[in-house]
Design an enzyme around this catalytic site. Structure first.
Site, PDB file in Angstrom:
ATOM      1  N   GLN A  68      -1.591   0.907   9.028  1.00  0.00           N
ATOM      2  CA  GLN A  68      -1.684   2.595   9.180  1.00  0.00           C
ATOM      3  C   GLN A  68      -1.302   3.046  10.569  1.00  0.00           C
ATOM      4  O   GLN A  68      -0.516   4.101  10.215  1.00  0.00           O
ATOM      5  CB  GLN A  68      -3.541   2.793   8.822  1.00  0.00           C
ATOM      6  CG  GLN A  68      -4.063   2.201   7.985  1.00  0.00           C
ATOM      7  CD  GLN A  68      -3.932   2.438   6.347  1.00  0.00           C
ATOM      8  OE1 GLN A  68      -3.017   3.318   6.074  1.00  0.00           O
ATOM      9  NE2 GLN A  68      -4.655   1.824   5.586  1.00  0.00           N
ATOM     10  N   ASP A 161       3.573   6.151   2.087  1.00  0.00           N
ATOM     11  CA  ASP A 161       2.682   5.210   2.018  1.00  0.00           C
ATOM     12  C   ASP A 161       2.373   4.697   0.572  1.00  0.00           C
ATOM     13  O   ASP A 161       1.493   5.115   0.159  1.00  0.00           O
ATOM     14  CB  ASP A 161       1.342   5.487   2.627  1.00  0.00           C
ATOM     15  CG  ASP A 161       0.163   4.492   2.601  1.00  0.00           C
ATOM     16  OD1 ASP A 161       0.519   3.090   2.437  1.00  0.00           O
ATOM     17  OD2 ASP A 161      -1.046   4.676   2.758  1.00  0.00           O
TER      18      ASP A 161
END
Length: 288
Positions: A68, A161
């Site tokens: 992340q 993502d």
């Protein structure tokens, strides 16, 4: 295909045939099919909470921060003023959580196609889904393609993502998607997309980087270490509309004290620079 046998879950996928990753399960917290994919959440012995989509591990509580933070801060720190950021995918909220930590970011827009991933993450993966609660955030449930068609020249940074290129994420690795991202960027904007690992997916790495280079005058491939991903590694392609951009050196650096105050556990400027250093056999494949 995925199996649970004697409290052990084994991940296997057509993208890495002949190998698997297994973990011991304490409890199955969620197991349901959405309109788009099979969603599972496990509480495990050694990895904490684990999110699995279509039989592929997406994130674990133990090591999710390395993915992340890197997919977020690599592009953010390559841009001189990343005020407005678009996130495509990221239904667990982890990227939003970390993008919001960057002090120059003023506005985050996120588009996730699968509402059930969001709701499941809010219920079971609160350590990541806190990203949805940030005051900078505006969340849309829908198709990233359609959203960008209606938002031209609007974003400083676009982060994709995505899950691996099977199921609903396949289109996010195509040329027309990168072209759409390019049109949605402001001048000198930057994109960053998940792009696989060279250990098991060299063709994916090569093809995604080639597509990125076709659309952006400056492009590169970087990696990070994620022990619970295939081969313990994942990579990203980064592209900039600024022909003079040097992606390997961040334009914004933070002190160790600043990083600690921002609750960043993996990213720093040294890791940023090192992430673009690739083994010789990879350079033979992806460099002219």
């Amino acid at each position: 295909m995925d199996t649970i046998k004697k409290n052990w879950y084994s991940e296997s996928c057509e993208l890495w045939p002949g190998s698997t990753f297994s973990f011991e399960v304490k409890e199955v917290l969620h197991d349901e099919r959405s309109l788009y994919q099979h969603i599972q959440v496990f509480d495990t012995i050694s990895l904490g909470k684990v999110l699995v989509l279509d039989g592929i591990i997406q994130c674990t509580e133990k090591d999710e921060f390395s993915y992340q933070e890197m997919i977020s801060f690599l592009p953010l720190c390559c841009h001189p003023n990343p005020e407005k950021v678009l996130i495509v995918g990221g239904g667990d909220g982890g990227v939003a959580r970390d993008v919001a930590k960057h002090p120059q970011v003023k506005e985050i827009v996120q588009v996730e196609i699968d509402a059930m991933v969001i709701e499941v993450s809010k219920k079971y993966l609160k350590f990541m889904s806190v990203g949805f609660d940030n005051k900078k955030m505006t969340l849309h449930v829908g198709d990233g393609f359609e959203f960008m068609k209606n938002h031209s020249h609007e974003f400083d940074v676009i982060i994709t993502d995505s899950s691996d290129p099977v199921g609903p994420a396949v289109n996010l690795f195509q040329e027309n998607y990168f072209s759409l991202m390019k049109s949605a960027l402001k001048p000198n904007g930057i994109v960053c997309s998940q792009a696989g690992t060279y250990w098991d997916s060299m063709e994916l790495v090569k093809n995604t980087l080639k597509i990125c280079k076709n659309q952006f005058p400056v492009a590169a491939y970087a990696t990070t270490s994620v022990p619970t991903y295939p081969c313990g590694q994942i990579g990203f392609v980064i592209g900039s509309l600024d022909g003079n951009a040097n992606l390997l050196n961040p334009v914004r650096e933070f002190s160790l004290e600043q990083l600690k105050n921002m609750d960043l556990k993996y990213y720093n400027s040294d890791v940023h620079k090192a992430s673009f250093s690739l083994p010789s056999f990879v350079r033979y494949e992806i460099e002219p």
